[in-house]
Scaffold this active site. Sequence first.
Site, PDB file in Angstrom:
ATOM      1  N   ASP A  79     -36.799   6.789  42.264  1.00 54.06           N
ATOM      2  CA  ASP A  79     -37.074   7.682  43.391  1.00 54.06           C
ATOM      3  C   ASP A  79     -36.063   8.833  43.418  1.00 54.06           C
ATOM      4  O   ASP A  79     -36.148   9.720  44.277  1.00 54.06           O
ATOM      5  CB  ASP A  79     -37.136   6.928  44.722  1.00 54.06           C
ATOM      6  CG  ASP A  79     -35.826   6.248  45.083  1.00 54.06           C
ATOM      7  OD1 ASP A  79     -34.911   6.199  44.230  1.00 54.06           O
ATOM      8  OD2 ASP A  79     -35.711   5.755  46.226  1.00 54.06           O
ATOM      9  N   SER A  80     -35.143   8.860  42.436  1.00 56.52           N
ATOM     10  CA  SER A  80     -34.333  10.062  42.197  1.00 56.52           C
ATOM     11  C   SER A  80     -35.268  11.246  41.945  1.00 56.52           C
ATOM     12  O   SER A  80     -34.853  12.407  42.060  1.00 56.52           O
ATOM     13  CB  SER A  80     -33.392   9.856  41.001  1.00 56.52           C
ATOM     14  OG  SER A  80     -34.095   9.343  39.897  1.00 56.52           O
ATOM     15  N   ASP A 118     -39.649   2.648  41.344  1.00 50.54           N
ATOM     16  CA  ASP A 118     -38.984   2.339  42.612  1.00 50.54           C
ATOM     17  C   ASP A 118     -39.982   2.248  43.752  1.00 50.54           C
ATOM     18  O   ASP A 118     -40.856   3.114  43.884  1.00 50.54           O
ATOM     19  CB  ASP A 118     -37.998   3.471  42.968  1.00 50.54           C
ATOM     20  CG  ASP A 118     -36.593   3.189  42.491  1.00 50.54           C
ATOM     21  OD1 ASP A 118     -36.178   2.014  42.517  1.00 50.54           O
ATOM     22  OD2 ASP A 118     -35.919   4.149  42.084  1.00 50.54           O
ATOM     23  N   LYS A 146     -38.786  -1.927  41.168  1.00 49.91           N
ATOM     24  CA  LYS A 146     -37.386  -1.979  41.605  1.00 49.91           C
ATOM     25  C   LYS A 146     -37.330  -1.646  43.097  1.00 49.91           C
ATOM     26  O   LYS A 146     -38.100  -0.811  43.575  1.00 49.91           O
ATOM     27  CB  LYS A 146     -36.525  -0.995  40.810  1.00 49.91           C
ATOM     28  CG  LYS A 146     -35.076  -0.925  41.282  1.00 49.91           C
ATOM     29  CD  LYS A 146     -34.170  -0.239  40.274  1.00 49.91           C
ATOM     30  CE  LYS A 146     -34.080   1.251  40.393  1.00 49.91           C
ATOM     31  NZ  LYS A 146     -33.606   1.747  41.710  1.00 49.91           N
ATOM     32  N   GLU A 148     -34.182  -1.493  46.474  1.00 47.29           N
ATOM     33  CA  GLU A 148     -32.754  -1.544  46.792  1.00 47.29           C
ATOM     34  C   GLU A 148     -32.456  -2.636  47.814  1.00 47.29           C
ATOM     35  O   GLU A 148     -33.091  -2.699  48.865  1.00 47.29           O
ATOM     36  CB  GLU A 148     -32.307  -0.189  47.360  1.00 47.29           C
ATOM     37  CG  GLU A 148     -32.451   0.953  46.365  1.00 47.29           C
ATOM     38  CD  GLU A 148     -32.025   2.294  46.946  1.00 47.29           C
ATOM     39  OE1 GLU A 148     -31.504   2.338  48.078  1.00 47.29           O
ATOM     40  OE2 GLU A 148     -32.222   3.310  46.253  1.00 47.29           O
ATOM     41  N   GLU A 215     -25.170   0.194  40.961  1.00 39.76           N
ATOM     42  CA  GLU A 215     -24.843   1.624  41.093  1.00 39.76           C
ATOM     43  C   GLU A 215     -23.515   1.811  41.829  1.00 39.76           C
ATOM     44  O   GLU A 215     -23.325   1.284  42.942  1.00 39.76           O
ATOM     45  CB  GLU A 215     -25.979   2.349  41.840  1.00 39.76           C
ATOM     46  CG  GLU A 215     -25.709   3.847  41.948  1.00 39.76           C
ATOM     47  CD  GLU A 215     -26.949   4.695  42.151  1.00 39.76           C
ATOM     48  OE1 GLU A 215     -28.045   4.134  42.358  1.00 39.76           O
ATOM     49  OE2 GLU A 215     -26.813   5.935  42.103  1.00 39.76           O
TER      50      GLU A 215
HETATM   51  O1  KIV Z   1     -33.782   6.416  41.408  1.00 37.08           O
HETATM   52  C1  KIV Z   1     -33.222   6.252  40.312  1.00 37.08           C
HETATM   53  O2  KIV Z   1     -33.364   7.039  39.376  1.00 37.08           O
HETATM   54  C2  KIV Z   1     -32.385   5.085  40.160  1.00 37.08           C
HETATM   55  C3  KIV Z   1     -31.529   4.988  38.946  1.00 37.08           C
HETATM   56  C4  KIV Z   1     -30.517   6.046  38.911  1.00 37.08           C
HETATM   57  C5  KIV Z   1     -30.919   3.664  38.819  1.00 37.08           C
HETATM   58  O3  KIV Z   1     -32.398   4.232  40.995  1.00 37.08           O
END
Ligand code: KIV
Length: 295
Positions: A79-80, A118, A146, A148, A215
């Site tokens: 989600d970056s 994410d 994934k 958090e 992280e």
């Molecule tokens: O959102 C993302 O790209 C991430 C990675 C940097 C681990 O969670």
Amino acid sequence: MSLSGCAEDRCALPLTHFPLVESLFCRNGSEAMTRAKVTSETIRAMKARGERIPALTAYDFPMARLLDEAEIPLILVGDSLGMVVLGYPDTTHVTMAEMEHHVRAVARAKPRALLGADLPYQSYETADAALANARRLVAAGTDVIKAEGGRDILEQVRAIIAAGIPFLGHLGMLPQRVLLEGGYHVKGKSEPEHQALLADAEALANAGAFAIVLELVTPPVARELTQRIPIPTIGIGSGRDCDGQILVTSDLLGMLPWYNLKHVKPKLNAAEQMRTVIAEWKLGVERPKVEGTKH
Ligand code: KIV
């Protein structure tokens, strides 16, 4: 099994439920017969074999193709996305629809790599919501999910895994909590944080997560966690002793000159090179045409 749906090296058949079969039968040449689809089990087994796990992010088709051709075993549609591609100030603005859109683009590359995605901000508040949204991302093409958190999201993690969807944990600095925590802070410095990280990591491993992203965890705590849990740790800004490393690809390539990140030194100045090429091309277009010369 009929292979009639395979058009050249790209499958027309909806074989996404059989990724191993797809990779074996639908790519060209001998490479296809030796390079099987990476699964969550492949990643988990890499720790047991002492193999390091390189992982990078992708948000579109060409980057996914490039990373897959470079044999990166784990590609994440993080989600970056929100900051790297969509111009949001942080990841709390990313929606399910945006994640689905980019997962679809990446999945069209049909990577041999394990593809992760994410669950975005507030899309996994309950076990039911987590499962429904995980299923949407799987339908868009991701292999694994994934999210958090640790003990606070165990019900959600269990629901996802019980539905047969492999789960990748994310502990340490949790970007979706940036507003709550007032910034991005390194985790594991205090004893309570250290103990909480250990308990969260053990809880995720016991719940069946196949790996955990760490992280901005202090390197000694990341090392201890890596030694304590049976599943791989994949670090970002957490020192060299994790089982693998993950980076936002745009950071590695120097595509975002506006941010100054401590945990990554770009290996390429892509933004600067792009500026140069664009400026040269612009000059070429603007240069007045000389009569009688051929273009
Ligand atoms: O959102 C993302 O790209 C991430 C990675 C940097 C681990 O969670």
